[in-house]
Design an enzyme around this catalytic site. Structure first.
Site, mmCIF file in Angstrom:
data_model
loop_
_atom_site.group_PDB
_atom_site.id
_atom_site.type_symbol
_atom_site.label_atom_id
_atom_site.label_comp_id
_atom_site.label_asym_id
_atom_site.label_seq_id
_atom_site.Cartn_x
_atom_site.Cartn_y
_atom_site.Cartn_z
ATOM 1 C CB CYS A 55 49.201 52.226 45.867
ATOM 2 S SG CYS A 55 50.505 51.318 46.712
ATOM 3 C CB ALA A 70 22.766 25.929 41.498
ATOM 4 C CG HIS A 83 37.875 33.540 36.314
ATOM 5 N ND1 HIS A 83 36.735 33.259 35.594
ATOM 6 C CD2 HIS A 83 38.859 32.819 35.720
ATOM 7 C CE1 HIS A 83 37.020 32.402 34.620
ATOM 8 N NE2 HIS A 83 38.298 32.113 34.686
ATOM 9 N NE ARG A 127 30.562 42.313 38.280
ATOM 10 C CZ ARG A 127 31.493 41.575 37.698
ATOM 11 N NH1 ARG A 127 32.404 42.130 36.925
ATOM 12 N NH2 ARG A 127 31.524 40.264 37.873
ATOM 13 C CB SER A 132 28.445 28.642 29.553
ATOM 14 O OG SER A 132 29.622 29.416 29.697
#
Ligand code: NAD
Ligand code: ZN
Length: 243
Positions: free
Chosen positions: A148, A232, A109, A60, A190
């Site tokens: 990490c 948009a 988010h 993504r 939405s």
């Protein structure tokens, strides 16, 4: 001279749709239909299968990195350039607003580009989500999250998962921006995801103008001052007329 109206943009997945990043709804009929987002986008899912979840987010992030801001993003930048105080409150985890030059962006988010250690919270540096994907990788690519350097815990994506609270600083700043605004533009959301969807309700209750831009009906239309049934890019190009 009257001061320029302070404008807040509240954006959702539909803001990025014309840049080629699928919304949840589109995703259900597309690649994401192979996965249950609720299953992958939570800590339990990550701990169950870190390589699947990390790989899905890497994919993504790679898509988000190559997507380009569209004319709607440019219209927001232009508003800033003529001296309006502009705040963008977004539910999106991509960085299209930043890359379009929007100066003040609040990510409710989280972000695809803010990985951190799942155990000690240390931010990843350099950001592993910026790495190119292996040749031929698709949404199902399996990639092990790096450890990490401090505690050997796994790095996790910097997004808000199901069951997690919103980042407090961004939420508080969003409330303040709503309270101080003259106009709220709600673009491509939405209005079904809470508590983010409470922001337009708050603006309406305070008597602010609320304008919705979305090609389809949304949960916010009923409280809006005005609804533009447009994508948009087309809706935001009418911004000057709406102020
Ligand atoms: P949603 O998928 O629930 O709603 C998307 C909205 O966008 C719908 O109302 C749809 O009609 C509208 N839309 C579709 N195409 C549009 C266009 N061209 N122009 C304007 N509007 C358009 O998304 P949401 O409200 O953002 O909430 C769902 C969650 O999905 C959020 O938590 C968000 O973090 C996450 N998400 C983020 C991204 C991203 O970062 N780009 C992508 C998908 C999902
Ligand atoms: Zn750690």
């Amino acid at each position: 001279m009257p001061t320029a109206p302070r404008v807040v943009f509240f954006t959702g997945a539909g803001m990025s749709a014309e840049s080629g990043i699928p919304t949840f709804r589109d995703a259900l009929t597309g690649l994401w239909s192979r996965f249950d987002p609720a299953e992958l986008a939570c800590e339990a899912g990550f701990r169950r299968d870190p390589a699947l979840v990390w790989g899905w987010y890497r994919w993504r992030a790679a898509r988000a990195s190559t997507a380009m801001p569209h004319a709607g993003h440019a219209a927001i930048t232009a508003l800033q350039d003529v001296g309006h105080t502009v705040t963008v409150v977004t539910q999106n985890v991509d960085d299209l607003h930043e890359r379009a030059g929007h100066a003040r962006v609040l990510h409710l988010h989280g972000s695809l580009f803010a990985s951190r250690c799942i155990d000690c919270g240390r931010p990843a540096d350099p950001e592993p989500m910026r790495e190119p994907l292996p040749e031929g990788a698709d949404a199902g690519v399996r990639l092990e999250p790096p450890p990490c350097p401090d505690c050997r815990g796994l790095l996790r994506p910097g997004v808000v998962w199901f069951g997690e609270t919103l980042p407090d600083a961004a939420w508080q700043a969003a409330l303040q921006a709503i309270d101080a605004c003259d106009l709220l533009l709600v673009v491509g959301t939405s209005g079904l995801v809470h508590p983010a969807a409470l922001l337009p309700e708050r603006a309406a209750r305070l008597g602010r103008r609320v304008i919705v831009i979305d090609p389809d009906p949304t949960g916010i239309d009923a409280i809006a001052t005005q609804v533009l049934r447009l994508p948009a890019s087309a809706g935001l190009q009418q911004l000057q007329r709406l102020l």
